[in-house]
Design an enzyme around this catalytic site. Structure first.
Site, PDB file in Angstrom:
ATOM      1  N   PHE A 248       0.816  -1.227   0.000  1.00 42.51           N
ATOM      2  CA  PHE A 248       0.000   0.000   0.000  1.00 42.51           C
ATOM      3  C   PHE A 248       0.844   1.270   0.000  1.00 42.51           C
ATOM      4  O   PHE A 248       0.368   2.334   0.349  1.00 42.51           O
ATOM      5  CB  PHE A 248      -0.979   0.004   1.184  1.00 42.51           C
ATOM      6  CG  PHE A 248      -1.787  -1.257   1.280  1.00 42.51           C
ATOM      7  CD1 PHE A 248      -2.782  -1.523   0.354  1.00 42.51           C
ATOM      8  CD2 PHE A 248      -1.531  -2.194   2.267  1.00 42.51           C
ATOM      9  CE1 PHE A 248      -3.514  -2.691   0.422  1.00 42.51           C
ATOM     10  CE2 PHE A 248      -2.268  -3.377   2.338  1.00 42.51           C
ATOM     11  CZ  PHE A 248      -3.262  -3.625   1.413  1.00 42.51           C
ATOM     12  N   ARG A 595      -8.780   0.817 -20.358  1.00 36.34           N
ATOM     13  CA  ARG A 595      -9.206  -0.573 -20.510  1.00 36.34           C
ATOM     14  C   ARG A 595      -8.958  -1.361 -19.227  1.00 36.34           C
ATOM     15  O   ARG A 595      -7.931  -1.192 -18.578  1.00 36.34           O
ATOM     16  CB  ARG A 595      -8.411  -1.241 -21.642  1.00 36.34           C
ATOM     17  CG  ARG A 595      -8.882  -2.676 -21.916  1.00 36.34           C
ATOM     18  CD  ARG A 595      -7.846  -3.516 -22.626  1.00 36.34           C
ATOM     19  NE  ARG A 595      -7.449  -2.980 -23.924  1.00 36.34           N
ATOM     20  CZ  ARG A 595      -8.211  -3.028 -25.023  1.00 36.34           C
ATOM     21  NH1 ARG A 595      -9.395  -3.573 -24.977  1.00 36.34           N
ATOM     22  NH2 ARG A 595      -7.764  -2.511 -26.131  1.00 36.34           N
ATOM     23  N   GLN A 605      -9.228  -4.879  -6.835  1.00 36.76           N
ATOM     24  CA  GLN A 605      -8.498  -3.648  -6.519  1.00 36.76           C
ATOM     25  C   GLN A 605      -9.456  -2.554  -6.059  1.00 36.76           C
ATOM     26  O   GLN A 605      -9.198  -1.864  -5.076  1.00 36.76           O
ATOM     27  CB  GLN A 605      -7.725  -3.164  -7.754  1.00 36.76           C
ATOM     28  CG  GLN A 605      -6.453  -3.940  -8.030  1.00 36.76           C
ATOM     29  CD  GLN A 605      -5.396  -3.642  -6.999  1.00 36.76           C
ATOM     30  OE1 GLN A 605      -4.914  -2.522  -6.894  1.00 36.76           O
ATOM     31  NE2 GLN A 605      -5.047  -4.621  -6.213  1.00 36.76           N
ATOM     32  N   GLU A 672      -5.082   2.932  -6.830  1.00 37.30           N
ATOM     33  CA  GLU A 672      -5.297   3.932  -5.797  1.00 37.30           C
ATOM     34  C   GLU A 672      -6.611   4.691  -5.882  1.00 37.30           C
ATOM     35  O   GLU A 672      -7.139   5.164  -4.875  1.00 37.30           O
ATOM     36  CB  GLU A 672      -4.108   4.907  -5.784  1.00 37.30           C
ATOM     37  CG  GLU A 672      -2.924   4.272  -5.107  1.00 37.30           C
ATOM     38  CD  GLU A 672      -1.586   4.862  -5.504  1.00 37.30           C
ATOM     39  OE1 GLU A 672      -0.985   5.535  -4.674  1.00 37.30           O
ATOM     40  OE2 GLU A 672      -1.131   4.644  -6.643  1.00 37.30           O
TER      41      GLU A 672
HETATM   42 MO1  MOS Z   1       1.448   3.569  -3.715  1.00 37.67          MO
HETATM   43  S1  MOS Z   1       1.017   4.714  -2.062  1.00 37.67           S
HETATM   44  O1  MOS Z   1       1.847   4.797  -4.828  1.00 37.67           O
HETATM   45  O2  MOS Z   1       2.908   2.737  -3.353  1.00 37.67           O
END
Ligand code: MOS
Length: 711
Positions: A248, A595, A605, A672
């Protein structure tokens, strides 16, 4: 085997035809993981010595005495290293990494010694026997608005610190509707399932004197960072990470434990040393998201069209090393507005060094911007979805460049339809279902599209029409090893079953970090380039043994475009009228991310990021005790991460899209964006449910109790 350092040709690959891409292929590493045969960093070399670190108990000062005699006398203890006897680093300029080099203490929890022993138990007992005395100095460990006055040179990811266009003050004075509020987010800590772990082996005479089995988001970046500290070339360091149990961002930049493990290995040449940080130690040694304070100003005309956007961020860094999060950058690009000012200011505190955590910058920045937008919608009497649609912007509002794809409005409309936004009560506190106030909220999401330079891949033709594809990437649990095989298959125009993919080692071609949602984009582009190169070098039907290596290059059109993904998050929240208990009944995300290479893994994710967003909205907060400088909530009991019982109905959808400016695959990053805006959608829904506006995270039950002060 040494790392390839000669420069292969670099190219922007042509778009790839999707055959395997787009298919819901199951995780290739799934079986190994669920059957326990996947080997993580600490699971190699059962003959290794165990290392346990001793951490400082003061926040600032000097070590006056460090006595290790008792520890050394303990059965099983082999060595104790501290600043007086550890190897000298060739470069001590990075004070997070320059451990055991001098007597200075810059934050509580800093590594001051490491104990090596034959068993983990002996190492732990030895660490408890090391006696350290300090001369403590006055420290500062509390983020206060008035202390955040330092201007960083630049902020994370290379963005400028401040921007200023037009005259925000005048535009605010002339605006028909305004919002001026302060929003805050707490310290947050990444808690990957697998703690940070490094197994180091030092062999002076070898071609590669240093071997690291490391739990990292980037094997080549680790070699590049660690090598010069030990006077080595990156090619002299072998880093291996075939499996990683989450990161993360916390495993994106090397932290001091990699240096500690290497110093320890140097002290016992030929003997492997295993250092696994404990869950508690992660709270001081593996980075974290800084707390943020955002002073927001929004001004709009009577129709809700933004004229002024102001976002001043106050946050902290460590006095020993600067890390400035790019919290305000989202307010530079999200919406229209002629007058705009953004800034970042830092307090330099005697605390551990902040670092990356999923969507550093965008996550806390979006919380501030998107709750402020909800307040603007209420003030202007405009539906929050409609307000966002009205402020869509055909080009980047500060830079004037066109977007690669901006389908925010699509996401808002599709998400609203799927979620059932229509018919929502215009007024807050309108729906009571039994003892629960019910409300809905929305927020926009975005994440920049990064494609990192410096990625290479090798393609080798094998017997029977098979190919071996090599790239020094890392799969931290995202599914990269599966997705890259799909990409390679399409790039080579063969079925996926014909592709042997090798990742997770510096023996393989150079690759950048699994970070910035740029892994698949950057590595996939290199694989596509290598496949093209193979065709160019060896024709359509290369003989077994033929191979080509190439570097990927971002499409030059990216220079002329503002590269972003977009999304919209919808939340339904229920707040108990008597206890204030808050439940997120539903979360729905609609995304435009290029895509989708693999719908099963992409969905995971998004669901994971939405869950992390939910978790930050309701629970996550690291509490720092300013008197001592450390985080007191340093376990998973007091730092609550959302569990199954907290997560109800989550759903995601995405628009069909192919972005050939972004990558040859037509894809953009997806790691993210799912955490961006999610906490705001939940806080906005809580306001719609109750009429109580909560401007600081996490949104806890006490805020909704009668007589409690909103804020
Ligand atoms: Mo992620 S926080 O860009 O490793």
């Amino acid at each position: 085997m040494s790392t390839t350092q000669d420069q292969p040709p670099t190219r922007t690959a042509r778009p790839i035809q999707a055959r395997e891409m787009g298919r819901p292929v199951v995780r290739r590493d799934g079986r190994a993981k669920v059957t326990g045969t996947a080997t993580y960093a600490a699971e190699h070399r059962q003959d290794a010595l165990h290392a346990v670190v001793v951490q400082s108990t003061i926040a600032r000062g000097r070590i006056t005495a460090l006595v290790s005699a008792q520890a050394l006398a303990h059965p099983g203890v082999v060595a104790v290293l501290d600043h007086t006897n550890a190897g000298r680093l060739a470069d001590t300029s990075d004070r997070e990494l320059a451990v055991l080099q001098d007597d200075r203490v810059g934050f509580r929890g800093q590594v001051v010694a490491v104990v090596l022993a034959e068993t983990l138990e002996a190492a732990r007992e030895g660490a408890a026997l090391v006696k350290v005395s300090y001369a403590a100095e006055q420290h500062r460990a509390e983020l206060r608005e008035q202390d955040a006055t330092d201007t960083p040179e630049k902020v994370n990811a290379g963005y400028p610190t401040d921007t200023d266009q037009g005259d925000v003050d005048r535009a605010m004075a002339e605006a028909a509707v305004t919002v001026e509020q302060t929003y805050s987010t707490p310290y947050l800590h990444n808690n990957p399932m697998e703690p940070h772990a490094t197994l180091a082996l030092w062999d002076e005479g070898a071609e590669q004197p240093l071997v690291l089995h490391d739990s990292t988001q980037g094997v080549h970046p680790v070699a590049k960072t660690i090598a010069p500290l030990f006077g080595l070339e990156p090619a002299q360091v072998q880093v291996l990470a075939p499996y990683v149990g989450g990161g993360f961002g916390s495993k994106g930049l090397p932290h001091c434990h990699e240096v500690v493990a290497t110093l320890a290995a140097q002290a016992v040449p030929g003997r492997a040393v295993k250092l696994v940080l404990t869950r508690q130690q992660l709270f001081a040694l593996a980075g974290y998201r800084t707390a943020t304070i955002s002073r927001m100003r929004l001004g709009a005309d009577a129709e809700g069209r933004l004229t002024a956007v102001g976002h001043e961020v106050l946050e902290q860094t460590s006095a020993i090393k600067e890390f400035a999060e790019q919290t305000a950058t989202i307010s530079r690009m999200m919406y229209a507005g002629e007058h705009r000012r953004t800034s970042h200011r830092l307090a330099r505190l005697d605390v551990a060094v902040p670092s990356w955590m999923r969507a550093p910058g965008e996550m806390p920045g979006a919380h501030a911007l998107e709750v402020a937008m909800d307040e603007l919608a209420v003030a202007a009497g405009i539906d929050p979805v409609e307000l966002r649609v009205r402020n869509d912007q055909p080009e980047h509002p500060e830079e004037g460049t066109p977007w690669n794809h901006r389908r925010l409005v699509d996401c808002l409309h599709r998400g609203a339809a799927s979620f059932g936004w229509g018919g929502r009560a215009a007024e807050p506190r309108a729906t009571l279902d039994g003892d629960w106030w019910v409300g809905t909220g929305v927020a926009s999401a975005t994440y920049p599209t990064y494609v990192m330079p410096g990625n290479q891949a090798r393609v080798v033709a094998l017997e029977d029409g098979r190919f071996r594809v090599e790239v020094g990437a890392v799969d931290i649990g995202t599914g990269a090893s599966t997705v890259l095989a799909q990409i390679a298959a399409d790039a080579l125009d063969v079925p996926m079953t014909c592709v042997d993919l090798a990742i997770g080692s510096t023996d393989l071609p150079r690759a950048t970090v699994a970070g910035g949602s740029a892994g698949t984009s950057s590595w996939g582009g290199a694989i596509a380039a290598a496949a093209e190169q193979l065709r160019e070098d060896h024709g359509e039907h290369p003989s077994p043994g033929a191979e080509s290596t190439a570097g990927g290059q971002a499409d030059p059109r990216q220079q002329d475009h503002a590269m972003h993904s977009f999304g919209a998050v919808f939340a339904e929240v229920r707040v108990h009228r008597w206890t204030g208990e808050l439940r997120v009944a539903r979360l729905h995300g609609a995304y435009s991310v290029g895509r989708i290479v693999n719908p099963v893994l992409a969905r995971s994710q998004f669901l994971g990021a939405l869950t992390m967003g939910l978790s930050s909205a309701l629970f996550e907060a690291s509490v720092r005790d300013p008197r001592f400088g450390h985080v007191v909530t340093q376990d998973l009991a007091s730092y609550h991460v959302a569990s199954h019982a907290d997560v109800r109905d989550l759903s995601v959808e995405w628009v069909d899209e192919e972005d050939t400016i972004a990558t040859p695959m037509g894809s953009r990053g997806i790691g993210e964006i799912g955490i961006v805006g999610t906490s705001a959608a939940i806080a906005n829904a809580a306001h719609h449910a109750t009429g109580v506006r909560v401007r600081s995270l996490p949104v806890t039950a006490d805020r909704f109790l009668e007589g409690a002060t909103p804020g």
